[in-house]
Each structure stands twice: as C-alpha cells, then as structure tokens.
Design a protein around this motif. Structure first.
Motif, PDB file in Angstrom:
ATOM      1  N   ASN A  68     -17.315  -1.531 101.421  1.00  0.00           N
ATOM      2  CA  ASN A  68     -17.867  -0.464 100.592  1.00  0.00           C
ATOM      3  C   ASN A  68     -17.239   0.885 100.925  1.00  0.00           C
ATOM      4  N   ASP A  71     -14.004   1.022  99.032  1.00  0.00           N
ATOM      5  CA  ASP A  71     -14.233   1.359  97.623  1.00  0.00           C
ATOM      6  C   ASP A  71     -14.569   2.846  97.464  1.00  0.00           C
ATOM      7  N   TYR A  72     -15.404   3.342  98.349  1.00  0.00           N
ATOM      8  CA  TYR A  72     -15.831   4.746  98.289  1.00  0.00           C
ATOM      9  C   TYR A  72     -14.624   5.680  98.369  1.00  0.00           C
ATOM     10  N   PHE A  84     -13.910   3.600  89.304  1.00  0.00           N
ATOM     11  CA  PHE A  84     -15.371   3.606  89.438  1.00  0.00           C
ATOM     12  C   PHE A  84     -15.987   2.456  88.652  1.00  0.00           C
ATOM     13  N   ASP A  85     -15.584   2.315  87.387  1.00  0.00           N
ATOM     14  CA  ASP A  85     -16.143   1.243  86.551  1.00  0.00           C
ATOM     15  C   ASP A  85     -15.763  -0.140  87.084  1.00  0.00           C
ATOM     16  N   LYS A  88     -17.854  -0.538  90.867  1.00  0.00           N
ATOM     17  CA  LYS A  88     -19.285  -0.334  91.099  1.00  0.00           C
ATOM     18  C   LYS A  88     -20.098  -1.628  91.060  1.00  0.00           C
ATOM     19  N   LYS A  91     -21.438  -3.418  94.481  1.00  0.00           N
ATOM     20  CA  LYS A  91     -22.569  -2.951  95.283  1.00  0.00           C
ATOM     21  C   LYS A  91     -23.642  -4.028  95.484  1.00  0.00           C
ATOM     22  N   TRP A 119     -22.764   5.066  97.035  1.00  0.00           N
ATOM     23  CA  TRP A 119     -22.702   4.941  95.573  1.00  0.00           C
ATOM     24  C   TRP A 119     -23.417   6.089  94.875  1.00  0.00           C
ATOM     25  N   ARG A 123     -21.650   8.260  92.063  1.00  0.00           N
ATOM     26  CA  ARG A 123     -22.225   8.353  90.718  1.00  0.00           C
ATOM     27  C   ARG A 123     -22.406   9.807  90.286  1.00  0.00           C
ATOM     28  N   GLU A 135     -30.721   5.657  94.040  1.00  0.00           N
ATOM     29  CA  GLU A 135     -30.031   5.212  95.260  1.00  0.00           C
ATOM     30  C   GLU A 135     -30.314   6.143  96.439  1.00  0.00           C
TER      31      GLU A 135
END
Length: 496
Positions: A68, A71-72, A84-85, A88, A91, A119, A123, A135
């Motif tokens: 994660n 990804d972040y 992002f799309d 996500k 998660k 996330w 977002r 979140e």
C-alpha cells in the motif's frame, strides 16, 4: 538515513519477532529494506524486496501494508488520476488479508489504520471527500483502540498526530463538512506535539527505521497545515539525518525552502537531487525548480516548466505551470505569447488544487502590471530589498483599477513586513483592505491576516483579534477557505 543498519535490523527483529504474538507481522530484514527503499522513492527496488518476501514468507501480514505504501507514493509522485483509478481497488483486498491475521499484535489495528489513512490522503487529492472522511474516521477509531491496547506502541501517534493536526486546522469545504457529519474533530497543537515527541524519540529507539515517514508527515503539517514560522528550521533540522540518496529528502527540503523564501537554497538542493532509473519519476520537482528560478526573475525558468509539462501524466499544476510560462512571456515583453499561454492556463488541466483554481482565475483576468508581478516573484523568493526597489518610485495613484491599487498596497505591505518594518507594513495593509475589501481578489483578506499576525507579535491582542475577524468577515474572494482557516487559527492562539 540508517547509519547502523545491522543494529537497526536486529533491533527491529527483536521488537517485531521476539514472541509468537508478532509472528504474522514480521518486519524482518527484507521488509525493512523494502520500507527504506519506499522512503527513498526507489519504488522498483521496494517492489523487488516485497516480491522476494512474498516467496519466502507469503503469510507475512506486513506485505499488504508495504504494497500500500508503494501504491501511495506511486500516486503522490505521478499525480495521475489513471494511477489512482487503477490502484484504489487494491485497498479492500489488503485489508481482508490483514483482518485474518494475529489480533494480538499491535500491528493488527495499526496496519489497517495506515492503509485507510493513506487512501484518505490520496482521495482528498482527487475530490473524493466523503470516502476520504469515512477512511479518516475508520483510521482514527482503529488507532484510538490500539492506544488502549498497546499504549507503549509509539507508531500509533504518527497517524493520530496527522489526523489531529489536519482536522484541527481544516478550512471550510467539502472534506470538513463530511468529517463533521461523523463528529470527528482534531487539535492542531496536539498533533504538532505528537510529531515533535516522535521526531525526538525515534532516533534513540528501536523504532528508528520509521523516522523518515514521521518527518515526511511532520514537514507537511508544519508547512501546509500549521503555516508555522518554524517550518523551515525544523524541516531542515529533522531531514539532516536522512540519507542524501533519498529523493524524498530532496523534495521535502526544496519544498520547505521554496515555501519559506530560501529560494537559492531550494535551487541548490534541486540541482543536486539524486537521479537515475532507480528512482520513481517525480515531474513535480521540475515544476518546483521552475518556480524557484522564476522567483529570482531567471527567464530560463521556462525550461523547467516545459520539462514538467512534457513528463507529467498527472492532473495537478498544469494550469499553474502554464500561467508561469505566460508570466515569462510577459516579462520578456511578449504580450501575444502571454495571451496564448494564459489561454492554456484557462483551458488545459484540472481544478483539484487551490493553485490551479487560482491560476485559472488569474489567467482569465486582465494582464498584471509588470512591476507588481516582479515584486510578487521577488518577494516569494525572499529577495526583499530587490522587491522594494521595484516599487520605490511607485504610488497608489499610478494604478487605474481598484484591483491593481489593492494589490500594490498588499505587495508593499508584504515586503515591509518581511523587512521587519511593521509600522509601514500596517499602513500598507490597511490601504489594501480599504481598496479591496469588496473585490473578489485575495489581497484585502490576506492583508488582514498579516495585520493580525503583526499585532499578535506585538502582544496587542485587541488589535490582532480585530484584524483576524476582519479577514473572516470578508467573503467570496480567492483562497477564502485557506485565509479564513489561518485567521481562525490566529484567534485560537490568542484565546489560549
């Protein structure tokens, strides 16, 4: 970053693996290498270490947390809506992996909180405020519960510090509205205190590998949330012990230098940043260097803005980069080029950030007077004497529009303020308020905030409150949320 790597690995192994309770959350040497690579922005290396760990210990519940992080920072560095799309959806699967693991480990709730918080931060960049609020609420509840179960687990206070700081000084807007629905509140000073304690404590503890991450969030809070006068000094102090091989260090230092008028230092840091295929592409750093060079009126700054636009796959700062290119044309005397690039600032890019919203507004407005533009840039770079020289022979009556008159006095006030000439700054700020209080531009409202800060420094609480309330009373202007949050923060300080 890590001076005695063998000692830290052994210490970490002791913390995370000394009893059977920690067996499924094993922050072993392989995971530490991945984590270290992530915070140097060597994401390819991090993925390789994670892949090895998956083969050697496929049930290690630290793996989804590390994935994660990757990804972040992929999204943070690319600013890409497509990334992002695409990412996500990971998660929920990662949270599912962790939820089946060892509930007696302090990492059980912590890892879930971290994934939710990461996330939420992402977002917010793309306007998904309600999901972000949910979140944040989830992360806050998990961390609060973890503090009760494991009060000595220091990493809890990293996330809680961030939540408190951001929520304690959040400007009015969609995210604040969504969070208030859940009854979540924060306290800026509480968050700052948590970070301060962690930055002092971590290097002397076995949690030392997490130091870079704490500094990353603390620097953000000091500069962008608290707007602290100590942001530069503290960020430079705390990043000093991070390795020069860290691209994240270059980013943090150059950003805080640029934001706090240490312009030449920002250019020096960016020109020496580590480079090569091992590092994650980070186009935003080209944008930062363009801003820094233009602040000293270097018209070759366009090279860096164009480099940013050519390499950028993200949605943010496109309008602002084009506006800066337009300014370069104007400073060269090329009004046709200015109009062409200003049109791009209006029509290209997105409106997720305040910078881009403001860039669109400015690009759609009449051409700025060149002397005011030069003063603005020089002030932002900290070149105060040069900025004052530009306006030395100018006066309010030299400008025809109310906008330009309000801006002239605002710019003059900012320069006097920066030079420590408080009385002259107050006169100029008041003139800007008088001329601009009914306009849509930010000059008058921000002049009131700066007046409040001067009076606060002079221990004149009555005048300071009056100025901050004047700023809050002005509505429907640029940067309204940000300016109002700074004024409210000033009133809170005075109330304590």
């Amino acid at each position: 970053m890590i001076k005695n790597y063998r000692f830290i690995v052994l210490s970490a192994l002791f913390i995370f693996s000394s009893t059977s309770l920690f067996a499924n959350f094993d922050f072993n040497a392989n995971c530490l290498k991945a984590y270290k690579s992530i915070f140097e922005l060597k994401l390819g290396n991090a993925r390789a270490y994670i892949s090895t760990e998956k083969k050697q210990h496929p049930k290690n519940a630290i793996i989804p947390l590390l994935e994660n992080y990757v990804d972040y920072f992929t999204i943070v560095t690319s600013e890409s809506k497509a990334d992002f799309d695409r990412l996500k959806g990971n998660k929920s699967a990662r949270l599912d992996q962790i939820s089946d693991d060892d509930k007696k480990s302090p990492y059980y709730l912590y890892a879930q909180a971290e994934i939710n918080l990461q996330w939420a931060l992402i977002r917010g960049r793309f306007g998904e405020f309600f999901n972000a609020a949910m979140e944040v609420k989830k992360a806050n509840n998990l961390l609060q519960e973890n503090v009760k179960k494991f009060p000595d687990f220091q990493l809890n206070f990293k996330g809680l510090g961030l939540i408190n700081a951001v929520l304690g000084n959040l400007p009015d807007g969609a995210l604040k509205t969504a969070l208030s629905t859940f009854g979540i509140k924060g306290n800026l000073q509480t968050g700052l205190n948590m970070f301060e304690k962690l930055t002092d404590y971590l290097p002397k503890s076995s949690y030392e590998p997490f130091y870079d991450e704490v500094v990353f969030y603390y620097a953000y809070v000091l500069s962008d949330v608290a707007h602290s006068s100590s942001a530069y000094a503290k960020t430079m102090k705390y990043t000093e012990r991070i390795a020069d091989t860290s691209l994240l260090k270059s980013y943090l230092q150059s950003y805080v230098c640029l934001k706090n008028a240490h312009n030449d230092e920002a250019i020096q840091i960016l020109s020496k940043k580590p480079e090569g295929g091992v590092y994650q592409p980070f186009p935003y750093l080209h944008y930062l260097e363009g801003v820094a060079r233009l602040n000293k009126l270097d018209l070759n700054a366009g090279v860096y803005f164009n480099r940013f636009l050519q390499s950028n796959k993200g949605v943010n700062y496109v309008k602002d980069a084009n506006l800066h290119l337009a300014w370069i044309s104007l400073l060269k005397g090329d009004k046709t080029g200015y109009n062409s690039l200003a049109a791009k600032a209006v029509n290209n890019g997105y409106l997720y950030t305040e910078k881009d919203k403001q860039a669109k507004n400015e690009a759609a407005a009449p051409l700025p007077p060149v002397d005011l533009l030069k003063t603005r840039l020089l002030f932002d770079g900290g070149y105060l004497t040069k900025a004052l020289q530009v306006l030395a022979d100018r006066q309010t009556s030299d400008y025809t529009s109310d906008k330009d008159k309000a801006e002239f006095n605002y710019r003059l006030g900012r320069v006097y303020d920066g030079l420590g000439k408080d009385d002259q700054a107050l006169v100029a700020y008041q003139a800007s308020i008088n001329q601009g209080k009914n306009l849509k531009y930010y000059f008058a409202a921000n002049a009131a905030v700066q007046m409040g800060k001067i009076y606060e420094k002079k221990k004149n609480a009555v005048k300071a409150k009056e100025a901050f309330n004047t700023a809050i009373a002005m509505k429907n202007h640029e940067y309204e949320n940000s300016i109002e949050s700074q004024a409210k923060a000033g009133l809170k300080r005075l109330a304590n």
